[in-house]
Design an enzyme around this catalytic site. Structure first.
Site, PDB file in Angstrom:
ATOM      1  N   SER A   1       0.812  -1.061   0.117  1.00 27.05           N
ATOM      2  CA  SER A   1       0.060   0.075  -0.144  1.00 27.05           C
ATOM      3  C   SER A   1       0.851   1.165  -0.097  1.00 27.05           C
ATOM      4  O   SER A   1       2.121   1.292   0.488  1.00 27.05           O
ATOM      5  CB  SER A   1      -0.985  -0.034   1.309  1.00 27.05           C
ATOM      6  OG  SER A   1      -1.600   1.097   1.437  1.00 27.05           O
TER       7      SER A   1
ATOM      8  N   TYR B   1      -1.679  -0.674  10.585  1.00 27.77           N
ATOM      9  CA  TYR B   1      -1.787  -1.020   9.098  1.00 27.77           C
ATOM     10  C   TYR B   1      -0.622  -0.631   8.126  1.00 27.77           C
ATOM     11  O   TYR B   1      -0.281  -1.488   7.213  1.00 27.77           O
ATOM     12  CB  TYR B   1      -2.998  -0.565   8.331  1.00 27.77           C
ATOM     13  CG  TYR B   1      -3.337  -0.656   6.975  1.00 27.77           C
ATOM     14  CD1 TYR B   1      -3.773  -1.728   6.438  1.00 27.77           C
ATOM     15  CD2 TYR B   1      -3.100   0.422   6.078  1.00 27.77           C
ATOM     16  CE1 TYR B   1      -3.985  -2.108   5.061  1.00 27.77           C
ATOM     17  CE2 TYR B   1      -3.471   0.161   4.710  1.00 27.77           C
ATOM     18  CZ  TYR B   1      -3.930  -1.152   4.246  1.00 27.77           C
ATOM     19  OH  TYR B   1      -3.917  -1.287   2.842  1.00 27.77           O
TER      20      TYR B   1
HETATM   21  P1  NAP Z   1     -11.673  -5.425   0.430  1.00 30.79           P
HETATM   22  O1  NAP Z   1     -12.845  -4.781  -0.573  1.00 30.79           O
HETATM   23  O2  NAP Z   1     -12.149  -5.144   1.874  1.00 30.79           O
HETATM   24  O3  NAP Z   1     -11.737  -6.898   0.096  1.00 30.79           O
HETATM   25  C1  NAP Z   1     -11.130  -7.905   0.946  1.00 30.79           C
HETATM   26  C2  NAP Z   1     -10.967  -9.218   0.487  1.00 30.79           C
HETATM   27  O4  NAP Z   1      -9.793 -10.102   1.430  1.00 30.79           O
HETATM   28  C3  NAP Z   1     -12.315  -9.943   0.554  1.00 30.79           C
HETATM   29  O5  NAP Z   1     -12.084 -10.847  -0.483  1.00 30.79           O
HETATM   30  C4  NAP Z   1     -12.169 -10.571   1.898  1.00 30.79           C
HETATM   31  O6  NAP Z   1     -13.146 -11.786   1.764  1.00 30.79           O
HETATM   32  C5  NAP Z   1     -10.865 -11.039   2.080  1.00 30.79           C
HETATM   33  N1  NAP Z   1     -10.201 -11.175   3.314  1.00 30.79           N
HETATM   34  C6  NAP Z   1     -10.204 -10.088   4.445  1.00 30.79           C
HETATM   35  N2  NAP Z   1      -9.803 -10.897   5.500  1.00 30.79           N
HETATM   36  C7  NAP Z   1      -9.354 -12.030   5.085  1.00 30.79           C
HETATM   37  C8  NAP Z   1      -8.792 -13.308   5.910  1.00 30.79           C
HETATM   38  N3  NAP Z   1      -8.536 -13.097   7.090  1.00 30.79           N
HETATM   39  N4  NAP Z   1      -8.758 -14.473   4.955  1.00 30.79           N
HETATM   40  C9  NAP Z   1      -8.884 -14.462   3.781  1.00 30.79           C
HETATM   41  N5  NAP Z   1      -9.447 -13.501   2.984  1.00 30.79           N
HETATM   42  C10 NAP Z   1      -9.704 -12.221   3.577  1.00 30.79           C
HETATM   43  O7  NAP Z   1     -10.462  -4.953   0.099  1.00 30.79           O
HETATM   44  P2  NAP Z   1      -9.496  -4.100  -0.991  1.00 30.79           P
HETATM   45  O8  NAP Z   1      -9.780  -2.777  -0.766  1.00 30.79           O
HETATM   46  O9  NAP Z   1      -9.941  -4.985  -2.075  1.00 30.79           O
HETATM   47  O10 NAP Z   1      -7.866  -4.456  -0.594  1.00 30.79           O
HETATM   48  C11 NAP Z   1      -7.137  -5.790  -1.025  1.00 30.79           C
HETATM   49  C12 NAP Z   1      -5.919  -5.566  -0.705  1.00 30.79           C
HETATM   50  O11 NAP Z   1      -5.425  -4.188  -1.137  1.00 30.79           O
HETATM   51  C13 NAP Z   1      -5.634  -5.359   0.792  1.00 30.79           C
HETATM   52  O12 NAP Z   1      -4.307  -6.037   1.051  1.00 30.79           O
HETATM   53  C14 NAP Z   1      -5.408  -4.088   1.296  1.00 30.79           C
HETATM   54  O13 NAP Z   1      -4.505  -3.609   2.233  1.00 30.79           O
HETATM   55  C15 NAP Z   1      -4.691  -3.607  -0.109  1.00 30.79           C
HETATM   56  N6  NAP Z   1      -5.036  -2.062  -0.388  1.00 30.79           N
HETATM   57  C16 NAP Z   1      -6.189  -1.350  -0.559  1.00 30.79           C
HETATM   58  C17 NAP Z   1      -6.150  -0.046  -0.807  1.00 30.79           C
HETATM   59  C18 NAP Z   1      -7.673   0.485  -0.928  1.00 30.79           C
HETATM   60  O14 NAP Z   1      -7.651   1.706  -1.091  1.00 30.79           O
HETATM   61  N7  NAP Z   1      -8.791  -0.141  -0.998  1.00 30.79           N
HETATM   62  C19 NAP Z   1      -5.103   0.806  -0.898  1.00 30.79           C
HETATM   63  C20 NAP Z   1      -3.893  -0.021  -0.793  1.00 30.79           C
HETATM   64  C21 NAP Z   1      -3.928  -1.379  -0.371  1.00 30.79           C
HETATM   65  P3  NAP Z   1     -14.538 -11.624   2.194  1.00 30.79           P
HETATM   66  O15 NAP Z   1     -15.287 -11.102   1.062  1.00 30.79           O
HETATM   67  O16 NAP Z   1     -15.086 -13.193   2.657  1.00 30.79           O
HETATM   68  O17 NAP Z   1     -14.927 -11.039   3.334  1.00 30.79           O
END
Ligand code: NAP
Length: 254
Positions: free
Chosen positions: A149, A163
């Site tokens: 991130s 985080y």
């Molecule tokens: P999201 O929309 O909250 O989706 C999270 C995903 O991870 C869902 O599929 C969830 O499954 C799964 N998950 C959560 N905890 C888990 C666990 N303990 N075991 C297995 N699966 C798990 O998140 P996102 O925004 O797509 O983020 C994805 C990645 O990108 C993360 O690593 C996040 O830190 C990174 N990131 C995101 C952003 C942003 O602004 N969105 C920015 C920088 C980095 P369920 O659907 O079953 O809950």
């Protein structure tokens, strides 16, 4: 699963049921990959990802697996191997923000939950995948993309040092791992998204936060999951063949 694309490359995408992980699964499927993705608990969202991967032409397997649990991780890779018989890429995408918490109120369970999912889970998934892909262990090599991130370098939102630090760990992990796994025929890179419009922000303000911070990003808006996914798909595939240990910002200049 349909029986087409039996010889297509296979990717394991953790956290593929929603947000960036779903977009990665679909982007890879559009490029001819078959997909095994994990999810935590949201079966409806997982079913929607499966439908979108199939519509994009890929074979797909959804596996419920808590990435914070090593036994679940082993089960995930066993299921993928049983279904597809090969592994070509791992995307360590699953991650959580954890509730905002001041360092003055540091709490063992809170920190452990975030680091187990964001960091330890990626270590253990990588261990499983590297054993399957290593050219020194009879595999045919592959690629790993770690989801870091931009928070790793700018510190993230207020009261989210936990985080930011977990993603800083992913940066160091990626650089070290790239050197360790290169002799095994495995290329490792990381992606550092900025503010991306997904449900992860429900932990700290949701759409209000996106609307407030989006216009302050140099490019003038929050990003989409698809904009991150295209970069991840590029790093998984042969067009990035000379990229190794790189931390790629997908952050609109933030
Ligand atoms: P999201 O929309 O909250 O989706 C999270 C995903 O991870 C869902 O599929 C969830 O499954 C799964 N998950 C959560 N905890 C888990 C666990 N303990 N075991 C297995 N699966 C798990 O998140 P996102 O925004 O797509 O983020 C994805 C990645 O990108 C993360 O690593 C996040 O830190 C990174 N990131 C995101 C952003 C942003 O602004 N969105 C920015 C920088 C980095 P369920 O659907 O079953 O809950």
């Amino acid at each position: 699963m349909n029986d087409e694309n039996k010889d297509a490359p296979v990717a394991v995408v953790t956290g593929g049921s929603r947000g960036i992980g779903r977009a990665i699964a679909v982007a890879l499927a559009k490029q001819g990959w078959n997909i095994c993705f994990s999810y935590m608990s949201n079966e409806n969202a997982a079913a929607e990802t499966s439908a979108q991967v199939k519509a994009a032409g890929g074979r797909v397997l959804a596996v419920q697996a808590d990435i914070a649990n090593r036994a679940d991780i082993k089960r995930l890779f066993e299921a993928s191997t049983q279904a597809f018989g090969r592994l070509d890429a791992l995307v360590n995408n699953a991650g959580v923000v954890g509730e905002p918490r001041s360092i003055l109120d540091a709490d063992d369970a809170h920190l452990t939950a975030v680091f187990r999912t964001n960091v330890l889970g990626s270590f253990f998934c990588t261990s499983e995948a590297a054993r399957l892909m290593s050219t020194q262990k009879g595999g045919h090599g592959g690629t790993i993309v770690n989801m870091s991130s931009a928070a790793a370098r700018h510190g993230g939102m207020p009261n989210e040092a936990h985080y930011a630090a977990s993603k800083g760990a992913m940066d160091s992990f990626s650089v070290a791992l790239a050197k360790e796994l290169a002799p095994h025929g495995i290329r490792v890179n990381a992606v550092r998204p900025g503010l991306i419009n997904t449900e992860i922000h429900e932990a700290h303000g949701g759409q209000e936060l996106i609307n407030r911070i989006g216009p302050t990003v140099p490019i003038g808006r929050a990003g989409t999951a698809a904009e991150v996914a295209e970069v991840v798909a590029f790093l998984c595939g042969p067009l990035s063949s000379y990229m190794l240990g790189t931390l790629v910002d997908v952050s609109g200049g933030r």
